[in-house]
Design a protein around this motif. Structure first.
Motif, PDB file in Angstrom:
ATOM      1  N   ARG A 105      33.723  48.321  18.491  1.00 38.10           N
ATOM      2  CA  ARG A 105      33.491  49.222  18.019  1.00 38.10           C
ATOM      3  C   ARG A 105      33.299  49.149  16.207  1.00 38.10           C
ATOM      4  O   ARG A 105      32.826  49.792  15.537  1.00 38.10           O
ATOM      5  CB  ARG A 105      35.188  49.938  18.842  1.00 38.10           C
ATOM      6  CG  ARG A 105      35.381  51.150  17.848  1.00 38.10           C
ATOM      7  CD  ARG A 105      36.737  51.649  17.959  1.00 38.10           C
ATOM      8  NE  ARG A 105      37.149  51.574  19.388  1.00 38.10           N
ATOM      9  CZ  ARG A 105      38.037  52.125  19.819  1.00 38.10           C
ATOM     10  NH1 ARG A 105      38.822  51.738  19.854  1.00 38.10           N
ATOM     11  NH2 ARG A 105      38.098  52.118  21.054  1.00 38.10           N
ATOM     12  N   GLU A 106      34.109  47.957  15.777  1.00 42.68           N
ATOM     13  CA  GLU A 106      34.056  48.153  14.625  1.00 42.68           C
ATOM     14  C   GLU A 106      31.874  47.665  14.282  1.00 42.68           C
ATOM     15  O   GLU A 106      31.497  48.551  13.232  1.00 42.68           O
ATOM     16  CB  GLU A 106      34.499  46.478  14.022  1.00 42.68           C
ATOM     17  CG  GLU A 106      35.438  46.798  13.785  1.00 42.68           C
ATOM     18  CD  GLU A 106      36.716  45.602  13.287  1.00 42.68           C
ATOM     19  OE1 GLU A 106      36.831  44.646  14.778  1.00 42.68           O
ATOM     20  OE2 GLU A 106      36.578  45.923  12.335  1.00 42.68           O
ATOM     21  N   ALA A 107      31.639  47.240  15.107  1.00 40.60           N
ATOM     22  CA  ALA A 107      30.387  46.825  14.747  1.00 40.60           C
ATOM     23  C   ALA A 107      29.176  48.213  14.503  1.00 40.60           C
ATOM     24  O   ALA A 107      28.741  48.387  14.179  1.00 40.60           O
ATOM     25  CB  ALA A 107      29.974  45.838  16.041  1.00 40.60           C
ATOM     26  N   LEU A 141      28.270  40.124  17.390  1.00 39.29           N
ATOM     27  CA  LEU A 141      28.268  38.811  18.359  1.00 39.29           C
ATOM     28  C   LEU A 141      29.909  38.383  18.453  1.00 39.29           C
ATOM     29  O   LEU A 141      29.967  37.295  19.330  1.00 39.29           O
ATOM     30  CB  LEU A 141      27.680  37.959  17.330  1.00 39.29           C
ATOM     31  CG  LEU A 141      26.360  37.844  16.688  1.00 39.29           C
ATOM     32  CD1 LEU A 141      25.476  37.390  16.001  1.00 39.29           C
ATOM     33  CD2 LEU A 141      25.369  37.459  18.336  1.00 39.29           C
ATOM     34  N   GLY A 142      30.414  38.342  17.690  1.00 45.61           N
ATOM     35  CA  GLY A 142      31.531  38.241  18.068  1.00 45.61           C
ATOM     36  C   GLY A 142      32.805  39.283  19.569  1.00 45.61           C
ATOM     37  O   GLY A 142      33.919  39.280  19.218  1.00 45.61           O
ATOM     38  N   GLY A 143      32.390  40.327  19.115  1.00 43.10           N
ATOM     39  CA  GLY A 143      32.482  41.370  20.339  1.00 43.10           C
ATOM     40  C   GLY A 143      33.505  42.330  20.009  1.00 43.10           C
ATOM     41  O   GLY A 143      34.074  42.643  20.975  1.00 43.10           O
ATOM     42  N   LEU A 147      27.314  42.910   8.490  1.00 41.33           N
ATOM     43  CA  LEU A 147      28.371  42.664   9.617  1.00 41.33           C
ATOM     44  C   LEU A 147      28.718  43.290  10.771  1.00 41.33           C
ATOM     45  O   LEU A 147      29.238  42.840  11.324  1.00 41.33           O
ATOM     46  CB  LEU A 147      29.791  43.986   7.961  1.00 41.33           C
ATOM     47  CG  LEU A 147      30.154  42.992   6.852  1.00 41.33           C
ATOM     48  CD1 LEU A 147      30.954  44.206   5.798  1.00 41.33           C
ATOM     49  CD2 LEU A 147      30.634  42.404   7.191  1.00 41.33           C
ATOM     50  N   ALA A 148      27.818  44.511  10.499  1.00 40.82           N
ATOM     51  CA  ALA A 148      27.761  44.663  11.877  1.00 40.82           C
ATOM     52  C   ALA A 148      27.838  43.753  13.072  1.00 40.82           C
ATOM     53  O   ALA A 148      27.580  43.914  14.037  1.00 40.82           O
ATOM     54  CB  ALA A 148      27.065  45.808  11.748  1.00 40.82           C
ATOM     55  N   LEU A 149      26.030  42.861  12.632  1.00 36.19           N
ATOM     56  CA  LEU A 149      26.177  41.734  13.737  1.00 36.19           C
ATOM     57  C   LEU A 149      27.033  40.567  13.541  1.00 36.19           C
ATOM     58  O   LEU A 149      26.498  40.280  14.947  1.00 36.19           O
ATOM     59  CB  LEU A 149      24.524  41.355  13.319  1.00 36.19           C
ATOM     60  CG  LEU A 149      23.716  40.539  13.568  1.00 36.19           C
ATOM     61  CD1 LEU A 149      23.142  40.881  15.480  1.00 36.19           C
ATOM     62  CD2 LEU A 149      22.264  39.832  12.958  1.00 36.19           C
TER      63      LEU A 149
END
Length: 135
Positions: free
Chosen positions: A47-49, A42-44, A36-38
């Motif tokens: 913060r969530e990553a 990759l989606g910009g 999920l982090a990756l």
């Protein structure tokens, strides 16, 4: 991107994460959090990553799984986060941890992304050095 069931990949990973957490399957939790982090990185969505990745890394550290491929995605996500924030030293350190964790992995995408960000960090460093020499 929808799957055959109609759910998106992040939705399916989030569902898997919830099931793994409920059943106390920490290894699967680390893998889901890292992926999920990756995906978020990759989606910009930096913060969530970073949040997902740091949680995965923390669990891995407590369990002694620092060199396990399951945590490699989390380190790679942190590499992307630091790279986008122009934190070159942190990005390099995360990249080395990702490479260490994924060197036994059979996942080509992880290897490709690791090498891509290695090249980008080298290029960024060379550009910065060129700017310093020019001044």
């Amino acid at each position: 991107m929808p799957t055959r069931s109609g759910a998106s990949i992040p939705e399916r990973k989030t569902e898997a994460l919830e099931l793994a957490q409920r059943d106390s399957c920490e290894f699967i939790v680390v893998d889901c959090l890292g992926q999920l982090a990756l995906f978020k990185a990759l989606g910009g969505q930096l913060r969530e990553a970073a949040d997902f990745a740091q949680t995965a890394v923390g669990i891995s550290a407590r369990r002694g799984w620092e060199e396990n491929p399951a945590v490699g995605s989390a380190h790679l996500a942190l590499t992307i986060v630091h790279f986008n924030r122009s934190e070159a030293d942190e990005a390099s350190a995360s990249l080395e941890r990702a490479a260490l964790a994924t060197h036994r992995s059979q996942t080509r995408i992880t290897h490709c992304l690791t090498e891509l960000f290695r090249a980008l960090l080298i290029a960024r460093h060379e550009i910065a050095e060129g700017v310093r020499v020019a001044h």
